[in-house]
Design an enzyme around this catalytic site. Sequence first.
Site, PDB file in Angstrom:
ATOM      1  CG  ASP A  80      -1.726   7.632   1.046  1.00 19.02           C
ATOM      2  OD1 ASP A  80      -1.230   8.747   1.208  1.00 19.02           O
ATOM      3  OD2 ASP A  80      -2.211   7.237  -0.043  1.00 19.02           O
ATOM      4  CG  ASP A 105      -1.831   1.134   1.322  1.00 19.35           C
ATOM      5  OD1 ASP A 105      -2.295   1.595   0.262  1.00 19.35           O
ATOM      6  OD2 ASP A 105      -2.104   1.589   2.445  1.00 19.35           O
ATOM      7  CG  ASP A 150      -2.077   2.078   6.528  1.00 13.62           C
ATOM      8  OD1 ASP A 150      -2.228   1.904   5.298  1.00 13.62           O
ATOM      9  OD2 ASP A 150      -2.479   3.090   7.127  1.00 13.62           O
TER      10      ASP A 150
END
Length: 523
Positions: free
Chosen positions: A286, A284, A468
Site C-alpha cells: 500500500d 511494501d 512509504d
Amino acid sequence: MMKTPDSIRQGIDLASFSAGIFDLDGVLTRTASVHCAAWKQLFDDYLQRRAATSGEKFQPFDCESDYPRFVDGKPRYQGVQSFLASRSISLDHGTPTDAPGLETVCGLGNLKDELFGKRLAEDGVEVFDSSVALVQRLRDAGVNTALVSSSKNASAVLEAADLGHLFDVCVDGNDIDRLPLKGKPNPDAFLHAAHLLGVPPNRTFAIEDALSGVEAARAADFGLVVGVDRAGQRDALLAHGADIVVDDLDELLTSAASTLPDALARHDEIAGWLAGKRPVVFLDYDGTLTPIVDRPELAVLSDEMRGMLLKVAERMTVAIISGRDRADVERLVGIDSLVYAGSHGFDIAGPDGLQLQLDQAEEFLPALDRAEAELQQALSGIDGILIERKRYAIAVHYRLVAAEDLETIDHGVDEVIEASESMLRRTGGKKIFELRPRLPWDKGKALGWLLEALELEGEDSLPLYFGDDETDEDAFKFLRNGQGIGFLVADSPQPSAAHYRLEDPRAVGRFLCRLCTVNGATT
C-alpha cells in the site's frame, strides 16, 4: 554576533550522514559553567595557598580566557597539567588514587571532580532544547548518534538530564583512561566512537564547542566538523578545523529534515552501487505498489505494475513485505514466483516451499482477539471508522473519520492497549493506528531474516527496499551503513532513514523498469 550564512547552512544535509558525534558540555548541556566554576574554585584556592608560601603574585583563574584555552574539552588531568604549565608550574603527576587536593596533577584533578559533583548535585543540569531537538530529529531520520566527552561524569550528567536514550554509543573520560585513548585534541575518542557505530569517518559529522574538540574531530578526518560558538570564539573554532560555526544548533534543524535525492535523477549513481552485485528487491504494498486509497480493499494492483513485477522477478529475487495478512497481499499481487511477508514479516511464504513464521507471535492471538472485540464495542459507532483484523495485528483506519472524533479514537486505542496488560503495543502509519504483539519485531528484522533464509546476505548481494510509511523506516534503518539502499515513496520531502526518494507508485514502476537494465541485475 554573525550567524552562519543561509547559503552555507542550506548546503549542509546532516541527515545524509550515517552518524553524528556530539560533545556534551556546551553542546547538549549548560554544564560548561558548572565545570568552569569548579575549575576556578580549585585553581584559585591552590594558587592562593601557593602565593602565600612562595611569595609569588596571586593571579586568579580566568573563566573567559583560561578555561577555553587550557582545560575545556580535555581530560581532567590533562587540563590540570595544561593550565599549570601556562603558569610555569610543574607538579608530579601522581596516581588516580591520590587524595583530592594532594599537590599532584591527579590530586588536584580528583579535587576538581569532587567540586564538580557537589555543584552538579546543588544546581542540577540545564540542557539546550535546540540541541536535544536536533539529535532527536537526526535519529528519526535514521542517523546513528554517539556522545564523546572527556568528562568522567558524562554518564551522570546524561542521567540527570534524561538524555541517555538519544545515543547509541557513549565514550567518556572513563573509557579514555581504560582503553587507553589519547584525549582531545587527539582524534582517538572520536575514531573509537565511529568504530563502535560501525561507520567510517567520512560518513560521520561531529559537533563541538571546544577548540580541542574541534581539532580532534578534524584530525579524525570526519566528513563535517561543526563548531558551536558559546564563548565568542568563532574565528578560533574555524582556525582549529571547524567547517562551519553556528551560535546555536537551531540553525541546523532544517538540515536534519532529510531532503532525499530523487532516485530517478540519480539512476547512474545507483547503478554504480549495483555494479557486480545481485539486487534483491523488497517492496511494501500500500502506497508503494498502489496509491493510498480510502479503504484497503480498493488498493488494487494495476496490470502495468503486475507486469513490471513479473519482469523484475525473472531477473532477481522479489519480496513483498506488507502490514496486510500474507494471504491477502498474495491474492492481490497474484505472482507465484514472489516471496510474501505478511503482518510486517510475522508470516512469510515463497517459492520452493519457503515457510517462515515467528512462533512467539502465536501466544499473542488471544490478546488480539480480546482487543478486537473491545475496539468494536468502543469505536464501531463512529462514522467512517474501519477496524481491520489481521492475523497478527489490528488496524484502526480513520481516514474517513471527522476531525472531532479523532480524540475519541486515540483515547479508545490507548485504553485497549492498557487493558492488554503489556501484551500489545501501538504503532502508527498514514491515517491508521495499529495494535501489534509486543515483540521486538518489525520490517527491518523481517528483511534480515529473509536475507538469511534465502542465503542472500553475502557481500555479492545488495538489498533494495521500497516503502512509504512509518513502519518501513525500520527496514530503511536496517539497510543503513552500506548494507543496502532504501527508497522512500513520498510526494514531498520528509525525515527518513532512506537513501533516495521516489514520488509515487508510478515512479517506483519506472525505477524498476530501469533496474532491469542495470549491469549485474541478474540472478
